[in-house]
Design a protein around this motif. Sequence first.
Motif, PDB file in Angstrom:
ATOM      1  N   ASP A 386     -13.372 -28.579  24.027  1.00 35.23           N
ATOM      2  CA  ASP A 386     -12.334 -27.900  23.267  1.00 35.23           C
ATOM      3  C   ASP A 386     -12.329 -28.406  21.827  1.00 35.23           C
ATOM      4  N   HIS A 387     -11.700 -27.645  20.945  1.00 26.32           N
ATOM      5  CA  HIS A 387     -11.608 -28.059  19.540  1.00 26.32           C
ATOM      6  C   HIS A 387     -10.904 -29.400  19.386  1.00 26.32           C
ATOM      7  N   THR A 401     -18.617 -25.034  21.106  1.00 25.54           N
ATOM      8  CA  THR A 401     -17.290 -24.935  21.722  1.00 25.54           C
ATOM      9  C   THR A 401     -17.063 -23.541  22.302  1.00 25.54           C
ATOM     10  N   SER A 412     -15.379 -20.164  16.328  1.00 24.80           N
ATOM     11  CA  SER A 412     -15.030 -21.569  16.488  1.00 24.80           C
ATOM     12  C   SER A 412     -14.430 -22.154  15.217  1.00 24.80           C
TER      13      SER A 412
END
Length: 424
Positions: A386-387, A401, A412
């Motif tokens: 995840d970010h 991601t 993203s």
Amino acid sequence: MNGDSVVVAGAGLAGLVAARRLADAGAEVTVFERRATVGGRVRTETHDGFTLDRGFQVLFTAYPAVRRELDLGALDLRYFRPGAVIARPGSRSVLSDPLRDPRAALASLRNDEVTTTDKLRTLLFRQHVGSRTEAEIFRSTDRSIQSFLREWGFSESYIEHFVAPFYGGITLDRSLSTSKRVFEYTFKALSEGAIAVPATGMGAIPEQLATAAREAGASIQLSEGVESVADHDDGVTVETASTTKEADAVVVATDPKEAQRLTDIGAIPTDARGCVTQSYRLPESAAPTTRRKLLLNAKDPSPNTVVPISEVAPEYAPGSEALFVATFLGDAALERNASALAEETRLTLEAWYPGRDFADLEPVRTHRIEFAQFDQPPGIHEGLPDHRAPGGRTYLAGDYTAWSSIQGAMRSGREAAQAVVRDL
């Protein structure tokens, strides 16, 4: 975000989109890029009057992130015609989308490389993906492209002679062991839009994104790579070779291996798909024409495709010359001698066009790209980071991601910027 400072490590597509979005939100943004140019894996160079993209790359105009982040009109796009030419020794046949390329409909109907049943199933499959979103496709039960096509009832001939070379060029995997989600979504994009290149090369895409980021207020420092990132309670410390910068947050938007080094996130995929692209000059008078379609190698995997790129974008070649690009897949191609690759392309073209002499085919440049995409076997997307995976004030932006594509990279960058804005 007025007054908050954010560092973006990397000026590829994801980093540039993140930088612009953050600057638009009021952040003070500094981008550090270790190369002397922006773009990451999307770069263009000129050589002896030719415009050469680093690897054969195209823009899918139907990608939502492309439409959201780019001014397509300003890119002065040059378009491929839908479909491709299926080539084998002594034989070439056209397979196209009759709905989007009516002029090729008759030739496609007469194509005996693909059965009538396959053509009908293709139309049904187009309806199937047309009703599904990107999120729905990438949440669906996964398997390989090859297994998926067999479940749909496509013939082995269709899979081997069209899908393998065509999607081998998209996924860099002629064995079709890649996730079927990539096949579904790119098929949807091809059905709903076009594939194109900017008149001045694919490098025009990151250049446009960089201009937009600067106009929004971001500072882009080239030839200045990030050496380390340290997260602490009230911000981050970013070290480059020549400076130390304190910031409220950092977005790591480098290539996957460098992102893993900087963040220690093991879920970042680093298994690579590589390829070699070789560009050739040929007198325009001696160059075969394909009506702006790809040539797919139906018999052998090497070269996988040959593209008359200057027929699509005349600006890629000077004067009365033509520019062709051949793509060779896999690690073995990376080790092969450039002269041997060129000879293989020449012999392949002479087999496809009996009676024609390609002795004047001359290599212009060979690009050996060890990490063109991250490997995408079935099921990989559930495990991508995840970010916010690094935690604290460190964030990730990159196609790793989402999924390996221009769409994944640009989306993203936007989502990473949104995460930073929400948290700060």
